[in-house]
Write an enzyme that holds these catalytic residues in place. Sequence first.
Site, PDB file in Angstrom:
ATOM      1  N   ARG A  59       0.824  -1.213   0.000  1.00 24.49           N
ATOM      2  CA  ARG A  59       0.000   0.000   0.000  1.00 24.49           C
ATOM      3  C   ARG A  59       0.856   1.261   0.000  1.00 24.49           C
ATOM      4  O   ARG A  59       0.520   2.260  -0.638  1.00 24.49           O
ATOM      5  CB  ARG A  59      -0.926  -0.003   1.221  1.00 24.49           C
ATOM      6  CG  ARG A  59      -1.852   1.208   1.290  1.00 24.49           C
ATOM      7  CD  ARG A  59      -3.067   0.860   2.131  1.00 24.49           C
ATOM      8  NE  ARG A  59      -3.747   1.992   2.698  1.00 24.49           N
ATOM      9  CZ  ARG A  59      -4.705   2.691   2.075  1.00 24.49           C
ATOM     10  NH1 ARG A  59      -5.017   2.393   0.846  1.00 24.49           N
ATOM     11  NH2 ARG A  59      -5.296   3.688   2.675  1.00 24.49           N
ATOM     12  N   HIS A  63       0.602   4.489  -2.575  1.00 22.46           N
ATOM     13  CA  HIS A  63       0.446   5.872  -2.124  1.00 22.46           C
ATOM     14  C   HIS A  63       1.625   6.726  -2.557  1.00 22.46           C
ATOM     15  O   HIS A  63       1.463   7.885  -2.921  1.00 22.46           O
ATOM     16  CB  HIS A  63       0.292   5.921  -0.605  1.00 22.46           C
ATOM     17  CG  HIS A  63      -1.084   5.548  -0.144  1.00 22.46           C
ATOM     18  ND1 HIS A  63      -1.700   6.113   0.933  1.00 22.46           N
ATOM     19  CD2 HIS A  63      -1.969   4.662  -0.651  1.00 22.46           C
ATOM     20  CE1 HIS A  63      -2.911   5.587   1.084  1.00 22.46           C
ATOM     21  NE2 HIS A  63      -3.089   4.704   0.134  1.00 22.46           N
ATOM     22  N   ASN A  90      -3.270   8.712   6.725  1.00 24.71           N
ATOM     23  CA  ASN A  90      -2.097   7.933   7.133  1.00 24.71           C
ATOM     24  C   ASN A  90      -2.421   6.823   8.111  1.00 24.71           C
ATOM     25  O   ASN A  90      -1.617   5.930   8.309  1.00 24.71           O
ATOM     26  CB  ASN A  90      -1.019   8.850   7.731  1.00 24.71           C
ATOM     27  CG  ASN A  90      -1.480   9.466   9.038  1.00 24.71           C
ATOM     28  OD1 ASN A  90      -2.572   9.192   9.501  1.00 24.71           O
ATOM     29  ND2 ASN A  90      -0.636  10.289   9.615  1.00 24.71           N
ATOM     30  N   HIS A 192      -5.988  -5.794  -2.888  1.00 24.46           N
ATOM     31  CA  HIS A 192      -6.830  -5.963  -1.698  1.00 24.46           C
ATOM     32  C   HIS A 192      -7.085  -7.437  -1.395  1.00 24.46           C
ATOM     33  O   HIS A 192      -7.938  -7.766  -0.583  1.00 24.46           O
ATOM     34  CB  HIS A 192      -8.146  -5.181  -1.854  1.00 24.46           C
ATOM     35  CG  HIS A 192      -7.961  -3.694  -1.788  1.00 24.46           C
ATOM     36  ND1 HIS A 192      -8.973  -2.795  -2.059  1.00 24.46           N
ATOM     37  CD2 HIS A 192      -6.866  -2.943  -1.485  1.00 24.46           C
ATOM     38  CE1 HIS A 192      -8.508  -1.555  -1.921  1.00 24.46           C
ATOM     39  NE2 HIS A 192      -7.233  -1.616  -1.582  1.00 24.46           N
TER      40      HIS A 192
END
Length: 324
Positions: A59, A63, A90, A192
């Site tokens: 992840r 990001h 965050n 995911h």
Amino acid sequence: MDSLRPFFPIFLFFLLTPSHARLRVDYYQNSCPHAESIVRSAVTHMFQQTFVTAPATLRLFFHDCFVRGCDASVMLASWNNTAEKDNPDNLSLAGDGFDTVIKAKAAVDSVPECRNKVSCADILAMATRDVIVLTGGPSYAVELGRLDGRISRKASVRHHLPGPDFKLDKLKAMFAPHGLTVTDLVALSGAHTIGFSHCSRFSRRIYNFKSKSRIDPTLNLEYARLLRQMCPKNVDPRVAIEMDPGTPGTFDNMYYKNLQQGKGLFTSDQALFTDAMSRNIVNVFASNNTAFEEAFVAAITKLGRVGVRTGKQGEIRHDCALVN
Ligand code: HEM
Ligand SMILES: *[C@@H]1O[C@H](CO)[C@@H](O)[C@H](O)[C@H]1NC(C)=O
Ligand SMILES: *[C@@H]1O[C@H](CO)[C@@H](O)[C@H](O)[C@H]1NC(C)=O
Ligand SMILES: CC(=O)N[C@H]1CO[C@H](CO)[C@@H](O)[C@@H]1O
């Protein structure tokens, strides 16, 4: 016709030369030939200590790449809490992803010839491939040669990261500027298949949906009831649940089989199946793990090229949390 020819190559060269032109799989061949194996063993060590290493690192890479490009700007700390990582989003960035890159960087820098030669952005890209393999996903050659950025702003985050309430149109609009197609979007969402979500990210779907039952009708009812049990109304905000209830620890195509059954956790997940435009891609990935893996590798390679810095646009950070 012939007389026009010289103009096209020149024109195209300036407009279309992709910024990833200088990424290469053998980038560190001379400067730090064992960079990949050093990173892999550091990541493996972290993974053996805690599984969260895998989803957290994966992840973090997403990001990083979506906000100012893959330049490790997400890792920069700021004394006045104005960096990307200080954005409210965050909470979702488990500290384990940062730790993994910091530990791998320390391992690389402990080899004298490699010291300060390998960027944090590249270490994150390598570590991402490694955690995918460690959880049973496909291996692939990682393109390297990214430099680390010097700027990180909390305010950049909001407009660059998709929200879990997004439907296909908004998701597409956020992926397209990075050269990522609907197939890439569907494939990357397959990330995911591992990891966790806090209850707040989908609570509207199980408690406050504008429908008689208050439950999102695209959600499998049995699954919705289970989610209500795991995420009661006043749940501790730190509670996080598995995003792939089928095979939570394995990087596989179960995510797509879940979508076929209405078990996509976020609106942004389920929308990939609800929307006729992407449903067929979901069906292909659900029935053919190889097709998913190939598409995922192609898509994450493209993701890794987003906004890459080379030359004077960046540096090789000595400490991943600080500009030099
Ligand atoms: C398509 C749009 C996407 C949306 C809206 C989205 C949203 C989210 C949200 C809300 C969470 C839960 C955060 C939390 O509460 O802790 C999450 C987790 C996660 N996302 Fe995504 N995501 C998207 C795409 C991606 C992509 C492209 C990747 C990587 C290639 C990715 C990898 C992950 C991983 C691995 C986790 C689990 C993190 C952990 O367990 O620490 N996501 N995502
Ligand atoms: C926070 O620090 C950065 C870097 O030192 C500076 O550019 C920025 O203006 C500061 N922001 C605030 C709100 O103090
Ligand atoms: C699964 O996908 C792979 C890769 O696209 C393809 O080569 C293979 O023929 C597919 N298998 C089936 C059974 O459709
Ligand atoms: C883990 C972490 O860095 N949490 C921070 C997220 O952002 C909020 C506010 O923006 C901080 O209060 C947290 O400490």
